[in-house]
Design an enzyme around this catalytic site. Structure first.
Site, PDB file in Angstrom:
ATOM      1  CG  ASP A 179     -11.177  51.000   9.125  1.00  0.00           C
ATOM      2  OD1 ASP A 179     -10.486  52.039   9.610  1.00  0.00           O
ATOM      3  OD2 ASP A 179     -12.172  50.820   9.291  1.00  0.00           O
TER       4      ASP A 179
ATOM      5  NE  ARG B 167     -15.490  41.300  14.859  1.00  0.00           N
ATOM      6  CZ  ARG B 167     -15.660  42.879  14.728  1.00  0.00           C
ATOM      7  NH1 ARG B 167     -15.355  43.663  13.621  1.00  0.00           N
ATOM      8  NH2 ARG B 167     -15.555  43.502  16.178  1.00  0.00           N
TER       9      ARG B 167
ATOM     10  CG  ASP C 159     -15.243  45.163   7.446  1.00  0.00           C
ATOM     11  OD1 ASP C 159     -15.403  43.782   7.608  1.00  0.00           O
ATOM     12  OD2 ASP C 159     -14.737  45.908   8.210  1.00  0.00           O
TER      13      ASP C 159
ATOM     14  CG  ASP D  24     -10.807  46.664   9.976  1.00  0.00           C
ATOM     15  OD1 ASP D  24     -10.637  46.470  11.223  1.00  0.00           O
ATOM     16  OD2 ASP D  24     -11.681  47.317   9.651  1.00  0.00           O
TER      17      ASP D  24
END
Length: 447
Positions: A246, A326, A274, A270
């Site tokens: 990503d 986020r 993560d 992205d």
């Protein structure tokens, strides 16, 4: 101090001095065994340990062993560490102390470059047991180019991170590394860029997949791009086909005992960081995040219940200019958000779905001027179920109209074992997070 005339009093002073002298001799002897030595040919040295760290064939069923039985106990340990560090600062024991327990553990040492591996003993939170390459030898990266994803050259970062042995990876000079494909890390590795400016940028970035014990420290990670549909090596004995990635800055996938500390991350395709697919025992600390939309995703999907074991500590980070949302966005697991500085967001700071437990303590939340974006929290597609999720705010400093919507039974009393940092701690955020991001470390000086 005046010396007393009696012999008894002299013995009282002399004995501690002799003990102190013995301690200094012991420390001096240990220093000689902790120096990085560059290999003249390939940058690789024989490690002290022969641990086989390849984890690529490991079953997902094995990762539950890394989950902590009592997450609130670990949250309380983080709080105790902060209080002890702050107490030392108030007493004046360390002239450079900030109240940040990670930094105060090693940054006061002007000989930090000779004692690099001591960093591995300074972790806190859920990722506190990540040792990285502490038990191996040093590997000096001296070649920023020539990135061959299948047959990496000795002296390159890719050649270092795929080795089957523990390594503490350092850099010979400033460099910009543009990777053609994901940098797939093997277990028991530390990437330590202190003392130089190292950028991983304008190409693929870092993947930590089905491995354990990784420390990432002191990197500029930015402008990461999607890559894939190519062969990439993950160990000296294995390479394989990789589908499209990503474009995350750091992707943590089915991994455990991971510590990401003092990096500067921005502007990736992205996420900046993560963590998904059952990853756990993670600490994300002292990083500086800027100029990005979806900053941090913790949890693969609402239906992927293996992420219920996920435990992540997010501490002393600065979430800065140009961020939208986020910080993090959580699913299922247990997330301790402690002493971070949130100075910018456009939509929200902390979001989640699928019943995550979020324990927010001693953070500073500065809301944007947009009156429709003052809420720190955001529940995603919940149909009212969110009222039962345990989201707590204790000792947070809410500025410019910021507000945190709490939920769950029992309110703050249910988090009594994860002690509050209190208003004093949140008022110190400017000092605690002043060094967030890549540090300007120079040899012979406190970092």
């Amino acid at each position: 101090m005046r010396l007393a005339s009696s012999r008894a009093t002299m013995r009282f002073y002399v004995t501690p001095l002799l003990l102190l002298l013995a301690l200094l001799v012991s420390v001096a002897a240990s220093v000689e065994n902790d120096k990085p030595v560059q290999s003249r040919s390939v940058g690789l040295e024989e490690p002290k340990s022969s641990i086989n760290s390849s984890m690529t064939e490991r079953s997902n069923d094995d990762w539950n062993e890394h989950a902590v039985d009592n997450p609130e106990e670990i949250a309380s340990l983080v709080d105790t560490t902060i209080r002890n560090s702050t107490a030392r600062r108030n007493l004046g024991f360390f002239s450079c102390a900030t109240g940040n327990p990670i930094d105060d553990c090693w940054r006061c040492d002007p000989q930090w470059q000779r004692h690099r591996k001591r960093l591995a003993n300074c972790g806190i939170g859920f990722g506190r047991n990540a040792v990285g390459g502490r038990d191996g030898r040093y590997y000096v990266v001296n070649d920023p180019g020539h990135d061959d994803p299948v047959n990496p050259r000795p002296g390159t970062l890719r050649h270092a991170v795929i080795q089957d042995r523990p390594l503490w990876i350092v850099f010979k000079r400033d460099m910009v590394i543009t990777l053609k494909q994901e940098l797939i890390m093997n277990s028991f590795k530390t990437i330590d860029a202190r003392g130089v400016n190292v950028h991983i940028a304008y190409g693929a970035c870092i993947t930590i997949q089905y491995v354990t014990n990784v420390i990432i420290h002191g990197l500029h990670i930015h402008d990461c791009k999607p890559t894939g549909n190519a062969m990439v090596r993950s160990s000296p004995s294995h390479y394989g086909w990789r589908t499209m990635a990503d474009g995350d800055g750091i992707s943590i996938f089915g991994a455990s005992h991971i510590w990401v500390d003092h990096n500067s991350l921005s502007n990736c395709a992205d996420g900046l960081i993560d963590a998904i697919m059952g990853s756990t025992a993670i600490t994300i600390s002292n990083n500086y995040f800027t100029h990005h939309n979806e900053v941090m995703l913790l949890g693969h999907s609402d239906s992927y219940t293996r992420d219920k074991q996920m435990q992540v500590t997010i501490a002393y980070n600065h979430f800065g200019e140009g961020l939208i949302q986020r910080m993090p966005r959580c699913r299922h697991g247990y997330f301790h958000v402690v002493n971070n500085d949130y100075t910018h967001w456009e939509m929200y700071a902390i979001g989640g779905s699928a019943d995550p437990t979020i324990n927010s303590q001693g953070n500073r939340y500065l809301a944007p001027t947009n009156r429709f974006a003052k809420e720190v929290t955001h529940r995603v597609e919940t149909s009212g179920r969110w009222r039962h999720w345990n989201w707590r705010s204790e000792g947070d400093l809410l500025l410019n109209g910021a507000f945190f919507v709490q939920s769950g039974a029992g309110a703050a009393a249910s988090y009594a074992r994860a002690s509050s940092l209190g208003a004093k701690s949140s008022s110190m955020i400017g000092t605690i997070t002043a060094g967030a991001g890549v540090l300007n470390c120079r040899s012979g000086r406190q970092c």
